[in-house]
Write an enzyme that holds these catalytic residues in place. Sequence first.
Site, mmCIF file in Angstrom:
data_model
loop_
_atom_site.group_PDB
_atom_site.id
_atom_site.type_symbol
_atom_site.label_atom_id
_atom_site.label_comp_id
_atom_site.label_asym_id
_atom_site.label_seq_id
_atom_site.Cartn_x
_atom_site.Cartn_y
_atom_site.Cartn_z
ATOM 1 N NE ARG A 87 0.753 3.797 3.170
ATOM 2 C CZ ARG A 87 -0.211 3.156 2.538
ATOM 3 N NH1 ARG A 87 0.065 2.516 1.433
ATOM 4 N NH2 ARG A 87 -1.447 3.163 2.981
ATOM 5 C CB SER A 132 -2.199 -2.167 -2.969
ATOM 6 O OG SER A 132 -1.625 -2.893 -1.923
ATOM 7 C CE LYS A 150 -18.434 -1.776 -1.091
ATOM 8 N NZ LYS A 150 -18.054 -2.097 0.184
ATOM 9 C CG HIS A 207 1.316 -4.742 2.409
ATOM 10 N ND1 HIS A 207 0.941 -4.794 1.092
ATOM 11 C CD2 HIS A 207 0.458 -3.868 2.999
ATOM 12 C CE1 HIS A 207 -0.114 -4.018 0.895
ATOM 13 N NE2 HIS A 207 -0.418 -3.423 2.027
HETATM 14 P P1 ADP Z 1 -2.978 -0.091 0.786
HETATM 15 O O1 ADP Z 1 -3.243 1.255 1.412
HETATM 16 O O2 ADP Z 1 -1.606 -0.220 0.209
HETATM 17 O O3 ADP Z 1 -4.090 -0.631 -0.080
HETATM 18 P P2 ADP Z 1 -3.754 -2.019 2.851
HETATM 19 O O4 ADP Z 1 -5.167 -1.659 3.111
HETATM 20 O O5 ADP Z 1 -3.506 -3.363 2.321
HETATM 21 O O6 ADP Z 1 -2.892 -1.034 1.979
HETATM 22 O O7 ADP Z 1 -2.893 -1.717 4.149
HETATM 23 C C1 ADP Z 1 -2.754 -2.506 5.269
HETATM 24 C C2 ADP Z 1 -1.868 -1.793 6.243
HETATM 25 O O8 ADP Z 1 -0.545 -1.730 5.700
HETATM 26 C C3 ADP Z 1 -2.255 -0.343 6.539
HETATM 27 O O9 ADP Z 1 -1.980 -0.088 7.895
HETATM 28 C C4 ADP Z 1 -1.314 0.460 5.668
HETATM 29 O O10 ADP Z 1 -1.068 1.734 6.205
HETATM 30 C C5 ADP Z 1 -0.074 -0.410 5.726
HETATM 31 N N1 ADP Z 1 0.807 -0.189 4.587
HETATM 32 C C6 ADP Z 1 0.534 -0.332 3.274
HETATM 33 N N2 ADP Z 1 1.606 -0.015 2.524
HETATM 34 C C7 ADP Z 1 2.599 0.363 3.389
HETATM 35 C C8 ADP Z 1 3.935 0.842 3.234
HETATM 36 N N3 ADP Z 1 4.457 1.030 2.039
HETATM 37 N N4 ADP Z 1 4.642 1.120 4.345
HETATM 38 C C9 ADP Z 1 4.058 0.964 5.566
HETATM 39 N N5 ADP Z 1 2.817 0.541 5.783
HETATM 40 C C10 ADP Z 1 2.081 0.241 4.713
#
Ligand code: ADP
Length: 161
Positions: A92, A130, A43, A19
Amino acid sequence: MPLKIAVYPGSFDPVTYGHLDIIERALKVFDGVIVAVARNSEKNSLFTVPERMQLLSEILVDLPQAKIDTFDGLLVDYVRRCGATVIIRGLRAVSDFEFEFQLAQMNRSITREVETLFMMTSVPYSYLSSSIVKEVSSLNGPIEKLVPPLVKSALDRKFGR
Ligand code: ADP
């Protein structure tokens, strides 16, 4: 020229180096980035929304152009309320594509005023999520390369260490 602000939405449960990489790179393109923690992701989450926001604010302390907020309801409505016109998402592996494509199309069908921009993950973070961090941390595996030290400590506390 008006400031160009982008919204980077997600669950950030918890924030990872993946992130952080997207936020830092987005700030090279935009004047400001609003990191928006989705309330509907409460949730099945490990950290509460205030805990996730607290971790983000401590980690982003040296990046004043990054603001942390939380939102409820339709993302595009929130983006418009922020006075922004761009949603940033990270991509990703190919597996992200299908879902992100649907989401972007849906948001675009609701309003054409908001564009979704995708940033490719940096190679070391291409399989970092995450969920994987939580899984490895719950088993007391090494996560130093995946999350900042502050997040590691917060995970250790959650898992009673
Ligand atoms: P996660 O899938 O890790 O729970 P989030 O819902 O918090 O992630 O993701 C928020 C945004 O950040 C999404 O667009 C997700 O694709 C992107 N993201 C999460 N991890 C990465 C990463 N390692 N590299 C690039 N983008 C990421």
